[in-house]
Scaffold this motif. Structure first.
Motif, mmCIF file in Angstrom:
data_model
loop_
_atom_site.group_PDB
_atom_site.id
_atom_site.type_symbol
_atom_site.label_atom_id
_atom_site.label_comp_id
_atom_site.label_asym_id
_atom_site.label_seq_id
_atom_site.Cartn_x
_atom_site.Cartn_y
_atom_site.Cartn_z
ATOM 1 N N ARG A 134 -2.886 -74.979 -47.701
ATOM 2 C CA ARG A 134 -4.303 -74.760 -47.396
ATOM 3 C C ARG A 134 -5.103 -74.701 -48.699
ATOM 4 O O ARG A 134 -4.674 -74.110 -49.689
ATOM 5 N N ARG A 135 -6.293 -75.266 -48.673
ATOM 6 C CA ARG A 135 -7.161 -75.247 -49.841
ATOM 7 C C ARG A 135 -8.607 -74.997 -49.413
ATOM 8 O O ARG A 135 -9.040 -75.457 -48.358
ATOM 9 N N GLY A 136 -9.362 -74.287 -50.264
ATOM 10 C CA GLY A 136 -10.788 -74.116 -50.041
ATOM 11 C C GLY A 136 -11.142 -72.851 -49.277
ATOM 12 O O GLY A 136 -10.350 -72.316 -48.505
ATOM 13 N N VAL A 138 -14.193 -70.990 -46.891
ATOM 14 C CA VAL A 138 -15.359 -71.159 -46.026
ATOM 15 C C VAL A 138 -16.006 -69.799 -45.844
ATOM 16 O O VAL A 138 -15.309 -68.788 -45.677
ATOM 17 N N ALA A 158 -13.165 -68.142 -54.120
ATOM 18 C CA ALA A 158 -13.017 -69.564 -54.451
ATOM 19 C C ALA A 158 -12.759 -69.759 -55.943
ATOM 20 O O ALA A 158 -11.927 -70.594 -56.340
ATOM 21 N N GLU A 163 -10.934 -73.380 -56.218
ATOM 22 C CA GLU A 163 -11.157 -74.297 -55.103
ATOM 23 C C GLU A 163 -12.611 -74.302 -54.662
ATOM 24 O O GLU A 163 -13.416 -73.484 -55.103
ATOM 25 N N GLU A 164 -12.942 -75.230 -53.782
ATOM 26 C CA GLU A 164 -14.313 -75.410 -53.314
ATOM 27 C C GLU A 164 -14.728 -74.288 -52.369
ATOM 28 O O GLU A 164 -13.918 -73.721 -51.635
ATOM 29 N N ALA A 214 -12.849 -73.671 -40.725
ATOM 30 C CA ALA A 214 -11.782 -72.962 -41.430
ATOM 31 C C ALA A 214 -10.411 -73.596 -41.224
ATOM 32 O O ALA A 214 -9.505 -73.362 -42.021
ATOM 33 N N HIS A 217 -8.290 -74.755 -44.110
ATOM 34 C CA HIS A 217 -8.725 -74.085 -45.335
ATOM 35 C C HIS A 217 -7.894 -72.820 -45.582
ATOM 36 O O HIS A 217 -7.209 -72.326 -44.694
#
Length: 271
Positions: A134-136, A138, A158, A163-164, A214, A217
């Motif tokens: 998982r990345r990022g 929200v 983040a 990560e974004e 999500a 993420h």
């Protein structure tokens, strides 16, 4: 009191996911992890059985995570009440859950939901799913007193992960929602120059939008206000639907309104 992570732990799959989630961040912050085992007892139960199960859970956790600063706190009674008695505003309370799905659940009785509503601290609810890829981050950023806190906490998460950050807000009745969200994104970008921030507004219901966003993420950050006691009628519809139907770990950022309760001392610790 210094920051600490409390993990509801019984060596079940969800509780192991919760410990896995918290392990690296606690190490980065040089913060201790306290595994909290709540023994419900009962008229025919032996207290030694509860302590034995807790010690076995601690040994298993130390075998899997020998580098972690782990200790054990054994409590007796109702899970929610016991955990609420030992948290304070500096605590990060992390619990695992089996609750996943897509807006099928409607029970208000889940432990994560009640704790996220009543605890005076940040609460993280971790689903029993594989999070390795998982990345990022929200964040659901609405209007109100805790919107800035949610945005800043999500940005910090983040940045820590490299990560974004995706900010999401429902369109307001006066059509200024997108402008307000863009301004919030610019403020966070200015405060964290290395952070990549994107913004989305939606006319859909907020909870399904956040759950969809999500999915895949690493983390969803939403706001949560402490109520006076455990009163299900004061649970927001968004918080309810998100925590009943998790698609990612959810961090419920507590807005500090000065009403947090003092934690009871940790008097039953075993190591």
């Amino acid at each position: 009191m210094d920051k600490r992570y409390l993990v509801g732990f019984d060596d079940s799959g969800p509780s192991r996911r919760a410990l896995e989630w918290v392990k690296s961040r606690a190490a980065d912050e040089h913060a201790p992890i306290v595994l909290v085992h709540v023994w419900s007892g009962g008229p025919d139960a032996d207290e030694d059985d509860g302590v034995l199960a807790a010690r076995q859970a601690l040994r298993a956790a130390r075998e899997r995570h020998p580098e972690a600063d782990l200790s054990l706190l054994v409590l007796e009674g109702d899970v929610v009440g016991a955990l609420l008695d030992v948290v304070d505003p500096d605590t990060v309370l992390v619990i695992g859950t089996h609750k996943t799905g897509h807006l099928h659940g409607r029970s208000l009785g889940t432990t994560g939901l009640v704790l996220a509503t009543a605890a005076p601290c940040t609460v993280v609810v971790v689903p029993d799913v594989d999070l390795r890829f998982r990345r990022g981050v929200v964040a659901g950023v609405g209007a109100g007193a805790d919107a800035a806190d949610v945005g800043e906490m999500a940005a910090s998460e983040a940045v820590r992960r490299g990560e974004e950050l995706v900010l999401i807000r429902a369109k307001s009745a006066d059509a200024t929602g997108a402008e307000d969200l863009a301004a919030a994104g610019r403020r966070l970008q200015d405060a964290h120059p290395r952070l990549t921030v994107s913004c989305r507004t939606t006319g859909r219901a907020v909870a399904p939008t956040l759950l969809d966003a999500a999915f895949g993420h690493a983390l969803l950050v939403i706001g949560g206000r402490q109520t006076s006691g455990i009163r299900a009628g004061h649970v927001s519809a968004v918080l309810h639907d998100v925590l009943i139907n998790l698609t990612a770990p959810v961090l419920v950022a507590r807005h500090d309104d000065g009403r947090g309760r003092a934690a009871a001392p940790l008097t039953k610790e075993t190591v």
